[in-house]
Design a protein around this motif. Structure first.
Motif, PDB file in Angstrom:
ATOM      1  N   ILE A  18       0.817  -1.219   0.000  1.00  0.00           N
ATOM      2  CA  ILE A  18       0.000   0.000   0.000  1.00  0.00           C
ATOM      3  C   ILE A  18       0.845   1.261   0.000  1.00  0.00           C
ATOM      4  O   ILE A  18       0.465   2.280  -0.579  1.00  0.00           O
ATOM      5  N   VAL A  19       2.026   1.210   0.606  1.00  0.00           N
ATOM      6  CA  VAL A  19       2.895   2.390   0.615  1.00  0.00           C
ATOM      7  C   VAL A  19       3.344   2.722  -0.812  1.00  0.00           C
ATOM      8  O   VAL A  19       3.360   3.888  -1.219  1.00  0.00           O
ATOM      9  N   ASP A  20       3.682   1.683  -1.597  1.00  0.00           N
ATOM     10  CA  ASP A  20       4.099   1.905  -2.987  1.00  0.00           C
ATOM     11  C   ASP A  20       2.955   2.448  -3.831  1.00  0.00           C
ATOM     12  O   ASP A  20       3.133   3.368  -4.638  1.00  0.00           O
ATOM     13  N   VAL A  69      -5.712  -1.209   0.055  1.00  0.00           N
ATOM     14  CA  VAL A  69      -5.223  -0.736  -1.246  1.00  0.00           C
ATOM     15  C   VAL A  69      -6.343  -0.700  -2.285  1.00  0.00           C
ATOM     16  O   VAL A  69      -6.366   0.167  -3.169  1.00  0.00           O
ATOM     17  N   PHE A  70      -7.321  -1.633  -2.183  1.00  0.00           N
ATOM     18  CA  PHE A  70      -8.462  -1.601  -3.105  1.00  0.00           C
ATOM     19  C   PHE A  70      -9.315  -0.358  -2.852  1.00  0.00           C
ATOM     20  O   PHE A  70      -9.731   0.329  -3.781  1.00  0.00           O
ATOM     21  N   THR A  71      -9.576  -0.097  -1.555  1.00  0.00           N
ATOM     22  CA  THR A  71     -10.400   1.061  -1.193  1.00  0.00           C
ATOM     23  C   THR A  71      -9.776   2.340  -1.733  1.00  0.00           C
ATOM     24  O   THR A  71     -10.476   3.227  -2.220  1.00  0.00           O
ATOM     25  N   ALA A  84     -10.629  -1.870  -9.683  1.00  0.00           N
ATOM     26  CA  ALA A  84      -9.458  -1.704  -8.822  1.00  0.00           C
ATOM     27  C   ALA A  84      -8.658  -2.998  -8.752  1.00  0.00           C
ATOM     28  O   ALA A  84      -7.424  -2.995  -8.834  1.00  0.00           O
ATOM     29  N   LEU A  85      -9.359  -4.113  -8.617  1.00  0.00           N
ATOM     30  CA  LEU A  85      -8.697  -5.422  -8.558  1.00  0.00           C
ATOM     31  C   LEU A  85      -7.920  -5.690  -9.841  1.00  0.00           C
ATOM     32  O   LEU A  85      -6.754  -6.119  -9.809  1.00  0.00           O
ATOM     33  N   GLU A  86      -8.545  -5.433 -10.972  1.00  0.00           N
ATOM     34  CA  GLU A  86      -7.893  -5.711 -12.254  1.00  0.00           C
ATOM     35  C   GLU A  86      -6.696  -4.789 -12.475  1.00  0.00           C
ATOM     36  O   GLU A  86      -5.658  -5.212 -12.999  1.00  0.00           O
ATOM     37  N   ALA A  87      -6.819  -3.526 -12.066  1.00  0.00           N
ATOM     38  CA  ALA A  87      -5.701  -2.587 -12.208  1.00  0.00           C
ATOM     39  C   ALA A  87      -4.517  -3.017 -11.345  1.00  0.00           C
ATOM     40  O   ALA A  87      -3.352  -2.975 -11.779  1.00  0.00           O
TER      41      ALA A  87
END
Length: 593
Positions: A18-20, A69-71, A84-87
């Motif tokens: 998530i930081v990246d 990270v999805f949110t 979001a999942l696919e990206a």
């Protein structure tokens, strides 16, 4: 809509730090074990936006948005969960299972991709042509409208050549056949003329969808010619009722409202002046679909329509439609200029900002426009006007809100506040819309918004402590279970948290958030798992506070179970007896801090 298993979802999440991900959007600075930056979801000067690599979550202590990270991608890019999942899968190199499509659906999907590719090619061609000697006239037109090269580049502005088959020949050379070119809306095919362009000798405005893909074009004629503005027809990738010009850029604004305009140049001029939250409908009156689209991004709209009669009529139509989807509205006064483009050229961004601050409440605007239809010197007309105003005021359920509007209207029209309130109440009661509130209702607090349930607060607090202290779970194991968390959200979170404890794995709050689809619940849980554990004066006091919270939750659980239990339910009765024994153990146990 594609479906992906929990295992795939977790694999994608775990492979995207998530930081990246957040760091590619927000400048982050490490402080201890957490990263901080300026929140991308609201305007702030002091960083309150935190990203935790340990918890793989983000949380803003200012606006209280939070999640995994999805949110973040769903909030920032306004993606659906699947998008979001696919990206993120693409980013991490995770191959998602192929979704089975019927032959017909596959053909349709392939055609959509082909149409998008052709539109992208056309946009590049128009863009290049504008910057060539052949595009000099359109380039001078844009410069005459005081647009900078940077603005022209940002919006991908271009030019369609004076030869009416120029784009057609270019796309044919690229290998596209007449059948697919005809479906783009960019090319017309007929027996007499063969293939020729929909747009020629026009300054071109690419129209993008919310994901930034070129789906259509608008074109302004250079010199004489009709129509002055021409838009792409509807195609398999373009529905003008469902899209808004400039939304791809405006969705990234940090402002908590959007500016709704009528034309392309208004949007572009506002963005160039620093108002990056401007959008426009696409050559049509505002539609319900566009209102719902706006509601995904904002809860407040400032209408900045033309100041002429047509613009005012458009605002009158737009206000109730926006209100219907939960958007509050205000109306900006453009006088003495016609539109935002002219206004900013004449008076500048600072004066326009002032007009935003002075924007008129939409209900009071509607009352002012309504007054034009009545002869206020005629008693009959005047009475009819006040009856209509009072009838419209019945929409306000809150007594205080009705009185505030009555007070404002009384300032500008020949009526007293009390007279108008009485008329509103009579009309409301007659129609069964308004029930007179008891005089004591404001004193005893029954009309005040309810505060968060105290038991839910206790359950959230314990979840925060458990997430930080694995040893606390070991103390209560077998005595307090997920079933004792009576709030539905807390119960579901406790179940997953306890499962992680039992499996011996590290606590990963971000994984728990995957199980929640509601954005408000995701943010609420992010707040739970990012709550600062405020130590009290001593360890003994802290232990006492934790123990009291645990006992309170267990007692509430027993009470709820007993209250809802069938007296003939022997198993239920035995369960209550066991719970009371567990409560006795909890009361005797010692919490180590």
């Amino acid at each position: 809509m594609p479906y992906y298993s929990d295992e795939i979802v977790e694999e994608v999440r775990s492979k995207n730090d998530i930081v990246d991900v957040v760091g590619s959007y927000v400048k982050l600075q490490k402080k201890g074990s957490t990263y901080f930056g300026l929140c991308p979801f609201h305007a702030e000067k002091t960083p309150s936006f935190s990203v935790s690599p340990n918890k793989q979550m983000f949380y803003c202590f200012g606006c209280h948005k939070g999640g995994n990270v999805f949110t973040f991608l769903q909030e920032y890019e306004n993606y659906t969960f699947v998008e979001a999942l696919e990206a993120l899968a693409d980013r991490a190199g995770v191959d998602l299972p192929k979704q089975e499509l019927t032959p017909e659906k596959k053909r349709e999907a392939d055609k959509r991709e082909l149409l998008l590719a052709i539109n992208k090619e056309a946009a590049k061609y128009f863009y290049t042509l504008l910057r060539s000697p052949r595009g000099a006239r359109a380039y001078e037109y844009f410069r005459g409208r005081e647009l900078t090269d940077e603005t022209m580049q940002k919006f991908g502005l271009g030019y369609s050549d004076q030869y009416s088959d120029d784009l057609y020949k270019y796309l044919r050379k690229k290998g596209y056949d007449d059948a697919i070119l005809k479906e783009t809306g960019l090319v017309l095919i007929d027996e007499a003329r063969g293939g020729h362009d929909k747009f020629w000798n026009r300054a071109m405005f690419p129209i993008q969808d919310v994901r930034g893909r070129v789906i259509a074009f608008g074109g302004r004629v250079m010199g004489e010619g009709e129509p002055k503005y021409l838009n792409s027809p509807e195609t398999k990738i373009f529905n003008k009722r469902r899209n808004l010009y400039g939304l791809y850029y405006a969705k990234a604004t940090k402002k908590n409202y959007m500016l709704l305009c009528e034309g392309y140049m208004d949007v572009i001029a506002l963005h160039q002046a620093g108002f990056d939250n401007a959008v426009a409908s696409l050559g049509t009156a505002l539609t319900e679909e566009q209102c719902r689209l706006l509601a995904r991004f904002t809860k407040e709209i400032y209408l900045t329509y033309d100041s002429d009669g047509a613009g005012m009529d458009a605002a009158v139509r737009a206000i109730p439609m926006l209100n219907e989807v939960g958007i509050t509205t205000k109306v900006i006064n453009m006088q003495p200029k016609k539109d935002p483009d002219e206004f900013i050229k004449a008076f500048g961004a600072e004066e326009y900002e002032k007009r935003i601050r002075e924007a008129e409440n939409s209900f009071l605007f509607l009352v002012r426009i309504l007054a034009r239809d009545y002869d206020m010197s005629d008693p009959t007309d005047k009475s009819a006007f006040f009856r209509e105003v009072a009838s419209r005021m019945t929409q306000f359920e809150d007594v205080l809100e009705r009185r505030i509007y009555a007070k404002e209207i009384a300032k500008n029209y020949d009526v007293t506040e009390d007279e108008l309130v009485m008329m509103v109440n009579r009309i409301g009661e007659k129609g069964g819309i308004i029930r007179q509130e008891p005089k004591s209702s404001l004193k005893d607090g029954r009309n005040r918004p309810k505060k968060e349930d105290g038991m839910k607060k206790s359950q959230k607090l314990l979840l925060s402590w458990l997430a930080e202290r694995h040893e606390l779970y070991l103390s209560i194991k077998g005595k307090l279970t997920a079933e004792d968390f009576t709030d539905p959200m807390c119960h579901k979170a406790a179940e997953m948290l306890f499962e992680q404890f039992e499996s011996g794995s590290n606590v990963v709050p971000a994984k728990i958030i995957n199980a929640f689809t509601d954005a408000d619940e995701q943010a609420e849980l992010a707040g739970v798992f990012n709550a600062a554990i405020h130590e009290v004066e001593s360890k003994d006091d802290m232990a006492k506070a934790i123990k009291e919270t645990i006992i309170r939750i267990k007692q509430n659980s027993i009470e709820e179970r007993s209250k809802n239990m069938d007296p003939s339910d022997i198993n239920g009765l035995m369960r209550v007896i066991e719970d009371k024994k567990s409560l006795d153990h909890l009361e005797k146990m010692k919490i180590e801090i």
